[in-house]
Design an enzyme around this catalytic site. Structure first.
Site, PDB file in Angstrom:
ATOM      1  N   HIS A 136      39.773  16.406  43.554  1.00 17.87           N
ATOM      2  CA  HIS A 136      39.212  15.057  43.427  1.00 17.87           C
ATOM      3  C   HIS A 136      39.238  14.615  41.983  1.00 17.87           C
ATOM      4  O   HIS A 136      38.986  15.393  41.075  1.00 17.87           O
ATOM      5  CB  HIS A 136      37.792  14.971  43.987  1.00 17.87           C
ATOM      6  CG  HIS A 136      36.843  15.992  43.454  1.00 17.87           C
ATOM      7  ND1 HIS A 136      36.834  17.305  43.872  1.00 17.87           N
ATOM      8  CD2 HIS A 136      35.872  15.900  42.515  1.00 17.87           C
ATOM      9  CE1 HIS A 136      35.892  17.969  43.236  1.00 17.87           C
ATOM     10  NE2 HIS A 136      35.299  17.144  42.394  1.00 17.87           N
TER      11      HIS A 136
ATOM     12  N   HIS B 107      37.470  11.987  39.415  1.00 16.90           N
ATOM     13  CA  HIS B 107      36.322  11.104  39.201  1.00 16.90           C
ATOM     14  C   HIS B 107      36.785   9.884  38.400  1.00 16.90           C
ATOM     15  O   HIS B 107      37.475  10.034  37.386  1.00 16.90           O
ATOM     16  CB  HIS B 107      35.250  11.799  38.352  1.00 16.90           C
ATOM     17  CG  HIS B 107      34.622  12.995  38.975  1.00 16.90           C
ATOM     18  ND1 HIS B 107      33.332  12.978  39.487  1.00 16.90           N
ATOM     19  CD2 HIS B 107      35.063  14.259  39.141  1.00 16.90           C
ATOM     20  CE1 HIS B 107      33.023  14.191  39.942  1.00 16.90           C
ATOM     21  NE2 HIS B 107      34.058  14.987  39.735  1.00 16.90           N
TER      22      HIS B 107
END
Ligand code: 5GP
Length: 139
Positions: A100, A102
């Site tokens: 992931h 951010h």
């Protein structure tokens, strides 16, 4: 890996505030935002944990979505800038083992502390450079 929280979001088993979705990636609001609009972009493929094992096409899809969303988030929230961050492995701060990125909108005077730069010792930069270059696979 198969039971990760982000996999459950992909499958719709737990809710998320979804911002963007296509065949390859999903973007949603982080449940504990550093600033309002803090967004996570993830690949829908569930076969990797972080930057070290993600397949290049998935990384390219994440990159494209990041490029699009960085502008949209910044404009929509009238932010002064945005940080892109990816934590890979435990000691780099990774908690959820599904890749992931951010996206953290930044606002003048928001008080978020960034890392502080250090200095290289004599010859250290060249030594580091040499080690990294020896590992490069694509040159
Ligand atoms: P990491 O430290 O692994 O880079 O960051 C994981 C991020 O996932 C954290 O910022 C955390 O707030 C976010 N997060 C963890 N669980 C959930 C969840 O169930 N929903 C959402 N939207 N974000 C989550």
């Amino acid at each position: 890996m198969n039971n990760c929280i982000f996999c459950k979001i992909i499958d719709g088993d737990i809710p998320a505030e979804k911002i963007y979705e296509d065949d390859h990636v999903l973007a949603f609001l982080d449940i504990h935002p550093v600033n309002p609009g803090h967004t996570l972009i993830i690949p829908k493929n569930k076969n990797s944990q972080n930057i070290f094992d993600i397949e290049l096409p998935d990384w390219e899809h994440m990159s494209r979505a990041t490029h699009m969303l960085a502008g949209a988030i910044t404009k929509a929230l009238n932010a002064d800038g945005i940080n892109l961050r990816m934590n890979n492995r435990e000691h780099a701060g990774q908690v959820v083992y599904h890749p992931h990125i951010h996206l953290i909108p930044r606002f003048k005077g928001d008080g978020l502390i960034d890392w502080k730069g250090n200095s290289y010792k004599e010859g250290e930069a060249q030594e580091v450079l040499s080690k990294i270059k020896n590992e490069l696979k694509y040159v």
